[in-house]
Design a protein around this motif. Structure first.
Motif, mmCIF file in Angstrom:
data_model
loop_
_atom_site.group_PDB
_atom_site.id
_atom_site.type_symbol
_atom_site.label_atom_id
_atom_site.label_comp_id
_atom_site.label_asym_id
_atom_site.label_seq_id
_atom_site.Cartn_x
_atom_site.Cartn_y
_atom_site.Cartn_z
ATOM 1 N N PRO A 39 0.825 -1.216 0.000
ATOM 2 C CA PRO A 39 0.000 0.000 0.000
ATOM 3 C C PRO A 39 0.853 1.257 0.000
ATOM 4 N N HIS A 40 0.417 2.234 -0.782
ATOM 5 C CA HIS A 40 1.106 3.514 -0.864
ATOM 6 C C HIS A 40 0.326 4.576 -0.093
ATOM 7 N N SER A 41 0.797 5.797 -0.160
ATOM 8 C CA SER A 41 0.208 6.879 0.645
ATOM 9 C C SER A 41 -1.283 7.035 0.386
ATOM 10 N N LEU A 42 -1.689 7.074 -0.870
ATOM 11 C CA LEU A 42 -3.107 7.277 -1.171
ATOM 12 C C LEU A 42 -3.972 6.126 -0.671
ATOM 13 N N GLY A 83 1.933 12.875 1.683
ATOM 14 C CA GLY A 83 2.521 11.563 1.433
ATOM 15 C C GLY A 83 3.310 11.528 0.145
ATOM 16 N N GLN A 84 4.386 10.766 0.153
ATOM 17 C CA GLN A 84 5.137 10.512 -1.072
ATOM 18 C C GLN A 84 4.489 9.326 -1.776
ATOM 19 N N GLN A 85 4.159 9.509 -3.041
ATOM 20 C CA GLN A 85 3.307 8.558 -3.746
ATOM 21 C C GLN A 85 4.025 7.904 -4.918
ATOM 22 N N LYS A 86 4.041 6.564 -4.910
ATOM 23 C CA LYS A 86 4.559 5.795 -6.040
ATOM 24 C C LYS A 86 3.397 5.343 -6.926
ATOM 25 N N GLY A 87 3.737 4.756 -8.071
ATOM 26 C CA GLY A 87 2.721 4.228 -8.969
ATOM 27 C C GLY A 87 2.628 2.721 -8.892
ATOM 28 N N ARG A 88 1.558 2.179 -9.488
ATOM 29 C CA ARG A 88 1.343 0.730 -9.506
ATOM 30 C C ARG A 88 1.881 0.073 -10.767
ATOM 31 N N ASP A 89 1.888 0.794 -11.857
ATOM 32 C CA ASP A 89 2.359 0.234 -13.130
ATOM 33 C C ASP A 89 3.292 1.246 -13.777
#
Length: 292
Positions: A39-42, A83-89
Motif C-alpha cells: 500500500p502507498h500513501s493514497l 505523502g510521497q506517492q509511487k505508482g502501480r504500473d
C-alpha cells in the motif's frame, strides 16, 4: 557392494542454493518495503482520513505528483496529511516519477505545512521514496535548497507533526518530510541515509553487495527503535502490509490516534522544544563506563 567398490562422497550442495545463503533479515525487509503491491500513501489516506481535499502546486513552478497532500479529517479532527506517492504500473510510475520528488514537490509540501500551522491543524506525513529525484532539472531548480528549507521550517512548526515511514525511507528525500515530534515505521519499512545499492557501490565498489550493505546500515525498524531513532513500530499483517491493506491501515490508525492524544495538549512552544530535543538526542555516543 564389494570391498573394491569406491565409497562415493555425498554430492556437494551448489553454492547458489538457499542452504548456503546466510539469513539476511535486513535485506528481506528491504524487499518487502519495495513490494510492488504494498500500500502507498493514497491507499492509507483513503482508509484513514475522511473528507480529503487534495491541494496542488508550489505557487512557483509546477505541481509534483510524487507528493500528494491536502486537508482531511482524522477521527473527526481536522488535519493536514502529506505523502510521497509511487505508482502501480509503468504509466503511473512515470507520472509519479517513481515516488522521487522534485523541488516543486517539497515546496508544495512546505506551502501546505505552513497553511496547517496558520490554521492550527496537526500534520501527518507518510514517507515512501528511494530518495529525492537526482536529475539535472531538479538540481537546476534547487533540489538541495528545497530540502534544506523544508528541514529548517519543519523544525519550528507550532503544531503537532507525526511522520510514518510506510515503505522506503531513502536519504534526504524522505527526511525532508520527517522532522516530526513522533516518527514511526511500519514493521517492514526501512529508513536510511542511502539505499543499499548506492551504499554498496560506494563502499564495496559493487552494487551487487546490496544485501551486505543493508545489514551494515542498520536500516530496519527494529534497528532504529533499538538505537532510539524512532518512537515506535507499526505492526503489519502476517507476510507484509500488501497482504491486507485494511489491517495495515487499522494498525496505523491506532498509532496515529495515540500520538495525537499525547501531543495535542502541548502548546506551540512545548511542541517546538519537544521536536528540538528529540533530534538533539540522536547520535549520542557513550564510551564503556561513561554512561551517566
Amino acid at each position: 557392494m564389494s570391498d573394491q567398490d569406491p565409497v562415493l562422497a555425498p554430492p556437494e550442495t551448489p553454492p547458489d542454493t538457499p542452504a548456503d545463503v546466510p539469513p539476511n533479515p535486513a535485506w528481506d525487509r528491504v524487499q518487502l518495503a519495495r513490494h510492488p503491491k504494498r500500500p502507498h500513501s493514497l491507499d492509507y489516506i483513503q482508509r484513514l482520513f475522511t473528507g480529503f481535499v487534495e491541494l496542488h502546486g508550489d505557487r512557483a513552478f509546477a505541481d509534483d505528483p510524487a507528493i500528494v497532500g491536502g486537508l482531511a479529517y482524522f477521527d473527526s479532527r481536522p488535519v493536514l496529511v502529506l505523502g510521497q506517492q509511487k505508482g502501480r504500473d509503468t504509466k503511473q510510475n512515470l507520472y509519479r516519477n517513481f515516488g522521487m520528488p522534485k523541488p516543486e514537490g517539497y515546496r508544495k509540501a512546505l506551502r501546505l505545512m505552513r497553511l496547517a500551522a496558520k490554521f492550527r491543524r496537526p500534520i501527518v506525513t507518510l514517507l515512501d521514496t528511494k530518495g529525492a529525484y537526482p536529475g539535472i532539472d531538479a538540481e537546476e531548480r534547487g533540489q538541495a535548497e528545497a530540502i534544506a528549507v523544508s528541514l529548517r521550517e519543519m523544525s519550528r512548526l507550532p503544531v503537532p507533526v507525526i511522520a510514518v515511514v510506510i515503505g522506503e525511507g531513502g536519504s534526504g528525500g524522505a527526511l525532508a518530510l520527517g522532522v516530526a515530534n513522533r516518527v514511526f515505521m511500519l514493521e517492514n519499512a526501512y529508513y536510511s541515509v542511502i539505499t543499499p545499492e548506492s551504499c554498496a557501490a560506494i563502499i564495496y565498489r559493487d552494487s551487487g553487495q546490496a544485501p551486505r550493505a543493508a545489514s551494515a546500515l542498520r536500516l530496519t525498524a527494529q534497528d532504529l527503535l533499538r538505537l532510539q531513532l524512532i518512537d515506535g513500530i507499526v505492526p503489519e499483517p502476517e507476510g507484509g502490509a500488501h497482504n491486507d491493506f485494511d489491517a495495515a491501515a487499522e494498525s496505523l490508525r491506532l498509532t496515529l490516534r495515540a500520538a495525537l492524544a499525547e501531543l495535542t495538549p502541548l502548546d506551540s512552544a512545548a511542541l517546538i522544544e519537544d521536536r528540538y530535543q528529540k533530534f538533539r538526542r540522536m547520535g549520542s555516543l557513550y564510551l564503556t563506563g561513561d554512561q551517566p
